[in-house]
Design a protein around this motif. Structure first.
Motif, PDB file in Angstrom:
ATOM      1  N   MET A   1      34.265 -33.135  53.669  1.00  0.00           N
ATOM      2  CA  MET A   1      32.826 -33.070  53.825  1.00  0.00           C
ATOM      3  C   MET A   1      32.451 -32.589  55.228  1.00  0.00           C
ATOM      4  N   ASN A   2      33.258 -32.974  56.239  1.00  0.00           N
ATOM      5  CA  ASN A   2      32.957 -32.534  57.605  1.00  0.00           C
ATOM      6  C   ASN A   2      33.013 -31.014  57.738  1.00  0.00           C
ATOM      7  N   LEU A   3      33.993 -30.393  57.076  1.00  0.00           N
ATOM      8  CA  LEU A   3      34.098 -28.933  57.122  1.00  0.00           C
ATOM      9  C   LEU A   3      32.884 -28.279  56.481  1.00  0.00           C
ATOM     10  N   LEU A   4      32.372 -28.899  55.443  1.00  0.00           N
ATOM     11  CA  LEU A   4      31.191 -28.378  54.767  1.00  0.00           C
ATOM     12  C   LEU A   4      29.984 -28.394  55.695  1.00  0.00           C
ATOM     13  N   PHE A   5      29.765 -29.508  56.380  1.00  0.00           N
ATOM     14  CA  PHE A   5      28.636 -29.596  57.303  1.00  0.00           C
ATOM     15  C   PHE A   5      28.810 -28.651  58.490  1.00  0.00           C
ATOM     16  N   LYS A   6      30.035 -28.527  58.981  1.00  0.00           N
ATOM     17  CA  LYS A   6      30.300 -27.585  60.076  1.00  0.00           C
ATOM     18  C   LYS A   6      29.972 -26.158  59.628  1.00  0.00           C
ATOM     19  N   ALA A   7      30.373 -25.815  58.415  1.00  0.00           N
ATOM     20  CA  ALA A   7      30.125 -24.461  57.904  1.00  0.00           C
ATOM     21  C   ALA A   7      28.637 -24.188  57.766  1.00  0.00           C
ATOM     22  N   LEU A   8      27.892 -25.163  57.294  1.00  0.00           N
ATOM     23  CA  LEU A   8      26.460 -24.977  57.078  1.00  0.00           C
ATOM     24  C   LEU A   8      25.635 -25.129  58.348  1.00  0.00           C
ATOM     25  N   ASN A   9      26.275 -25.522  59.432  1.00  0.00           N
ATOM     26  CA  ASN A   9      25.575 -25.740  60.697  1.00  0.00           C
ATOM     27  C   ASN A   9      25.257 -24.435  61.426  1.00  0.00           C
ATOM     28  N   ASP A  10      25.716 -23.334  60.929  1.00  0.00           N
ATOM     29  CA  ASP A  10      25.536 -22.043  61.600  1.00  0.00           C
ATOM     30  C   ASP A  10      24.609 -21.148  60.775  1.00  0.00           C
ATOM     31  N   GLU A  11      23.611 -20.559  61.431  1.00  0.00           N
ATOM     32  CA  GLU A  11      22.626 -19.716  60.751  1.00  0.00           C
ATOM     33  C   GLU A  11      23.267 -18.514  60.055  1.00  0.00           C
ATOM     34  N   THR A  12      24.207 -17.873  60.716  1.00  0.00           N
ATOM     35  CA  THR A  12      24.863 -16.706  60.109  1.00  0.00           C
ATOM     36  C   THR A  12      25.585 -17.106  58.833  1.00  0.00           C
ATOM     37  N   ARG A  13      26.283 -18.228  58.862  1.00  0.00           N
ATOM     38  CA  ARG A  13      26.995 -18.668  57.657  1.00  0.00           C
ATOM     39  C   ARG A  13      26.028 -19.047  56.541  1.00  0.00           C
ATOM     40  N   ARG A  14      24.901 -19.646  56.898  1.00  0.00           N
ATOM     41  CA  ARG A  14      23.900 -19.952  55.869  1.00  0.00           C
ATOM     42  C   ARG A  14      23.345 -18.664  55.266  1.00  0.00           C
ATOM     43  N   GLN A  15      23.173 -17.636  56.089  1.00  0.00           N
ATOM     44  CA  GLN A  15      22.698 -16.350  55.572  1.00  0.00           C
ATOM     45  C   GLN A  15      23.738 -15.707  54.660  1.00  0.00           C
ATOM     46  N   ILE A  16      25.013 -15.838  55.001  1.00  0.00           N
ATOM     47  CA  ILE A  16      26.082 -15.315  54.136  1.00  0.00           C
ATOM     48  C   ILE A  16      26.053 -16.032  52.796  1.00  0.00           C
ATOM     49  N   VAL A  17      25.871 -17.349  52.802  1.00  0.00           N
ATOM     50  CA  VAL A  17      25.778 -18.121  51.556  1.00  0.00           C
ATOM     51  C   VAL A  17      24.609 -17.598  50.721  1.00  0.00           C
ATOM     52  N   GLU A  18      23.476 -17.329  51.370  1.00  0.00           N
ATOM     53  CA  GLU A  18      22.310 -16.787  50.662  1.00  0.00           C
ATOM     54  C   GLU A  18      22.633 -15.440  50.021  1.00  0.00           C
ATOM     55  N   LEU A  19      23.332 -14.577  50.759  1.00  0.00           N
ATOM     56  CA  LEU A  19      23.719 -13.270  50.212  1.00  0.00           C
ATOM     57  C   LEU A  19      24.619 -13.428  48.988  1.00  0.00           C
ATOM     58  N   LEU A  20      25.586 -14.319  49.097  1.00  0.00           N
ATOM     59  CA  LEU A  20      26.542 -14.507  48.007  1.00  0.00           C
ATOM     60  C   LEU A  20      25.916 -15.217  46.810  1.00  0.00           C
ATOM     61  N   LYS A  21      24.780 -15.855  47.037  1.00  0.00           N
ATOM     62  CA  LYS A  21      24.051 -16.464  45.925  1.00  0.00           C
ATOM     63  C   LYS A  21      23.559 -15.369  44.973  1.00  0.00           C
ATOM     64  N   GLU A  22      23.239 -14.215  45.542  1.00  0.00           N
ATOM     65  CA  GLU A  22      22.721 -13.101  44.741  1.00  0.00           C
ATOM     66  C   GLU A  22      23.826 -12.359  43.993  1.00  0.00           C
ATOM     67  N   LYS A  23      24.957 -12.107  44.689  1.00  0.00           N
ATOM     68  CA  LYS A  23      26.061 -11.387  44.040  1.00  0.00           C
ATOM     69  C   LYS A  23      27.323 -11.507  44.883  1.00  0.00           C
ATOM     70  N   ASP A  24      28.462 -11.296  44.258  1.00  0.00           N
ATOM     71  CA  ASP A  24      29.740 -11.274  44.962  1.00  0.00           C
ATOM     72  C   ASP A  24      29.776 -10.025  45.837  1.00  0.00           C
ATOM     73  N   MET A  25      30.393 -10.143  47.012  1.00  0.00           N
ATOM     74  CA  MET A  25      30.433  -9.026  47.956  1.00  0.00           C
ATOM     75  C   MET A  25      31.765  -9.022  48.693  1.00  0.00           C
ATOM     76  N   ASN A  26      32.169  -7.850  49.186  1.00  0.00           N
ATOM     77  CA  ASN A  26      33.340  -7.801  50.063  1.00  0.00           C
ATOM     78  C   ASN A  26      32.871  -7.925  51.509  1.00  0.00           C
ATOM     79  N   ALA A  27      33.819  -8.094  52.422  1.00  0.00           N
ATOM     80  CA  ALA A  27      33.483  -8.338  53.826  1.00  0.00           C
ATOM     81  C   ALA A  27      32.684  -7.181  54.431  1.00  0.00           C
ATOM     82  N   GLY A  28      33.021  -5.955  54.065  1.00  0.00           N
ATOM     83  CA  GLY A  28      32.294  -4.797  54.578  1.00  0.00           C
ATOM     84  C   GLY A  28      30.840  -4.808  54.150  1.00  0.00           C
ATOM     85  N   GLU A  29      30.591  -5.145  52.885  1.00  0.00           N
ATOM     86  CA  GLU A  29      29.216  -5.224  52.385  1.00  0.00           C
ATOM     87  C   GLU A  29      28.438  -6.318  53.097  1.00  0.00           C
TER      88      GLU A  29
END
Length: 86
Positions: A1-29
């Motif tokens: 659970m600690n890793l989960l909170f650490k991951a979500l504690n960063d704005e960029t990572r939250r934005q990546i989660v939002e992007l992946l909510k829409e569709k699967d993507m590769n790192a370049g995309e």
């Protein structure tokens, strides 16, 4: 659970989660959507993967990232148990 909170504690990572909510993507995309280096995006993806928020699968020459909604459901259920105890 600690890793989960650490991951979500960063704005960029939250934005990546939002992007992946829409569709699967590769790192370049994913990197195309941000004004940071590709190694930085890889670092963020690694942290998200360690927290089990994203999964990765090799498809040809690319690695495709997907949102793992199961871990988010687990988090929501845990939060709801806290609410119900009060």
């Amino acid at each position: 659970m600690n890793l989960l909170f650490k991951a979500l504690n960063d704005e960029t990572r939250r934005q990546i989660v939002e992007l992946l909510k829409e569709k699967d993507m590769n790192a370049g995309e994913i990197a195309e959507r941000f004004n940071i280096s590709k190694p930085s995006i890889s670092h963020h993806l690694d942290i998200l993967r360690q927290a089990d928020l994203v999964t990765s699968e090799k498809k040809g020459q690319f690695v495709e990232y997907s949102l793992n909604t199961t871990i988010l459901e687990d988090l929501l259920n845990w939060i709801l148990t806290l609410k119900n105890k009060s």
